[in-house]
Write a protein that holds these residues in place. Structure first.
Motif, PDB file in Angstrom:
ATOM      1  N   LYS A 199       0.838  -1.212   0.000  1.00 59.69           N
ATOM      2  CA  LYS A 199       0.000   0.000   0.000  1.00 59.69           C
ATOM      3  C   LYS A 199       0.869   1.256   0.000  1.00 59.69           C
ATOM      4  O   LYS A 199       0.634   2.194  -0.776  1.00 59.69           O
ATOM      5  CB  LYS A 199      -0.910  -0.023   1.226  1.00 59.69           C
ATOM      6  CG  LYS A 199      -1.638   1.285   1.528  1.00 59.69           C
ATOM      7  CD  LYS A 199      -2.448   1.150   2.810  1.00 59.69           C
ATOM      8  CE  LYS A 199      -3.103   2.462   3.211  1.00 59.69           C
ATOM      9  NZ  LYS A 199      -2.109   3.458   3.694  1.00 59.69           N
ATOM     10  N   GLU A 203       1.073   4.124  -2.907  1.00 58.21           N
ATOM     11  CA  GLU A 203       0.734   5.516  -2.611  1.00 58.21           C
ATOM     12  C   GLU A 203       1.905   6.447  -2.931  1.00 58.21           C
ATOM     13  O   GLU A 203       1.700   7.576  -3.382  1.00 58.21           O
ATOM     14  CB  GLU A 203       0.342   5.649  -1.142  1.00 58.21           C
ATOM     15  CG  GLU A 203      -0.994   5.009  -0.803  1.00 58.21           C
ATOM     16  CD  GLU A 203      -1.288   5.016   0.677  1.00 58.21           C
ATOM     17  OE1 GLU A 203      -2.481   5.046   1.046  1.00 58.21           O
ATOM     18  OE2 GLU A 203      -0.326   4.989   1.478  1.00 58.21           O
ATOM     19  N   ARG A 256      -8.207   6.427  -2.401  1.00 56.78           N
ATOM     20  CA  ARG A 256      -7.592   6.201  -1.092  1.00 56.78           C
ATOM     21  C   ARG A 256      -7.583   4.708  -0.789  1.00 56.78           C
ATOM     22  O   ARG A 256      -8.599   4.022  -0.967  1.00 56.78           O
ATOM     23  CB  ARG A 256      -8.384   6.940  -0.008  1.00 56.78           C
ATOM     24  CG  ARG A 256      -7.717   6.974   1.344  1.00 56.78           C
ATOM     25  CD  ARG A 256      -8.290   8.087   2.191  1.00 56.78           C
ATOM     26  NE  ARG A 256      -9.683   7.838   2.543  1.00 56.78           N
ATOM     27  CZ  ARG A 256     -10.073   7.363   3.739  1.00 56.78           C
ATOM     28  NH1 ARG A 256      -9.174   7.088   4.666  1.00 56.78           N
ATOM     29  NH2 ARG A 256     -11.337   7.184   3.999  1.00 56.78           N
TER      30      ARG A 256
END
Length: 316
Positions: A199, A203, A256
């Motif tokens: 993750k 990001e 997100r």
């Protein structure tokens, strides 16, 4: 693993037993069908057949739990046969419907079908994907015997074959699982750590970190059902997967990522605004080191168990 309950004395007035049987039947039907919606339909059909019987016939059933299981198994067997035909016409890859862990969302009630499925290793995405490669009879025989512990004599009554034939079906199913070369499932904490690093790399748009977390032979399979945009064929190779993920990051700047359990294992969900648009499950390679499989579910019809966030919006 769930056990094969044989509850006696079930009747319309015993609400507690009805709820208990419904949970077990939903557990069974989801593992057999890989779809919560289809599982709920199968359980509803099972109860419809129970209540369609005259009261005296229901009273004569010595083991109502076993009766309900037999009927549910047969309903699922029929549904699996028709599902194979439907999935041949499915747009892109078909993946099992992912399940949330309601404790992470602060919601869920006993009336929600997703809350009736026990989240153990027999519902992790890797296991369900292997089950999809089985014939309907193999899948039913294997799940009933190896997962739920039903003896082959009872399995035979459901599948409509001899106990010896059901034993062979379950053996064939085990060979399919062995051929998939699924590694030992890493500890939840170990997988959670890898998923968190994945993750963070995504990001940060850190392609080197992503490639380092992916097995060189990793495969990513996506399911949009033709309802939202996604790749129609599996993306193969760690480098190609990393490139694709960065492409998606560029297309959806407001996306997100959240760490959430998916079918009882650490995974990720992608949220745009207050809408969940993607659920991703992971399979780690030997010793839980690198990601070797990613299953990405974007079909909004399969995201309904994730709450109001499951409505479709088009992010990549």
């Amino acid at each position: 693993m769930s056990g094969g309950g044989r509850t006696a004395g079930l009747d319309g007035g015993d609400v507690g037993v009805l709820v208990s049987e419904r949970r077990r039947l939903t557990d069974l039907a989801y593992r057999l069908l890989g779809s919560l919606a289809e599982a709920e339909d199968a359980v509803q059909e099972t109860y419809a057949r129970w209540y369609a019987m005259p009261p005296e016939r229901r009273a004569a059933v010595r083991a109502p739990g076993a009766w309900l299981t037999t009927v549910a198994g047969r309903v699922c067997l029929d549904l699996l046969g028709s599902a194979r035909v439907r999935r041949e016409r499915y747009v892109g890859a078909w993946l099992p419907e992912p399940l949330p862990d309601r404790t992470e969302w602060g919601g869920g009630t006993v009336s929600d079908p997703a809350d009736r499925v026990t989240l153990d290793e027999s519902v992790n995405m890797a296991f369900l994907v292997v089950l999809e490669a089985m014939t309907p009879a193999e899948r039913v025989a294997f799940v009933l015997h190896d997962v739920f512990g039903y003896p082959f004599a009872e399995v035979a009554a459901i599948v409509g074959r001899t106990p010896a034939a059901c034993r062979q079906l379950a053996s064939s199913a085990r060979r399919r699982i062995g051929a998939a070369k699924a590694p030992a499932v890493p500890a939840v904490a170990g997988q959670a750590g890898v998923v968190r690093e994945f993750k963070e790399a995504w990001e940060a748009k850190n392609i080197e970190a992503l490639v380092g977390l992916l097995d060189p032979d990793a495969v990513m399979t996506a399911d949009g059902g033709g309802l939202v945009g996604t790749v129609l064929r599996p993306v193969e190779g760690g480098g190609r997967i990393a490139d694709y993920l960065l492409f998606i990051a560029g297309k959806a700047p407001g996306l997100r990522l959240l760490e959430r359990s998916v079918n009882g294992r650490p995974g990720l969900v992608a949220q745009l605004g207050d809408v969940i648009v993607t659920v991703a499950a992971f399979d780690l390679g030997e010793e839980g080191g690198r990601v070797r499989r990613i299953w990405v579910v974007r079909n909004p019809e399969k995201l309904r168990p994730w709450g109001r966030e499951g409505r479709a919006v088009g992010a990549g």
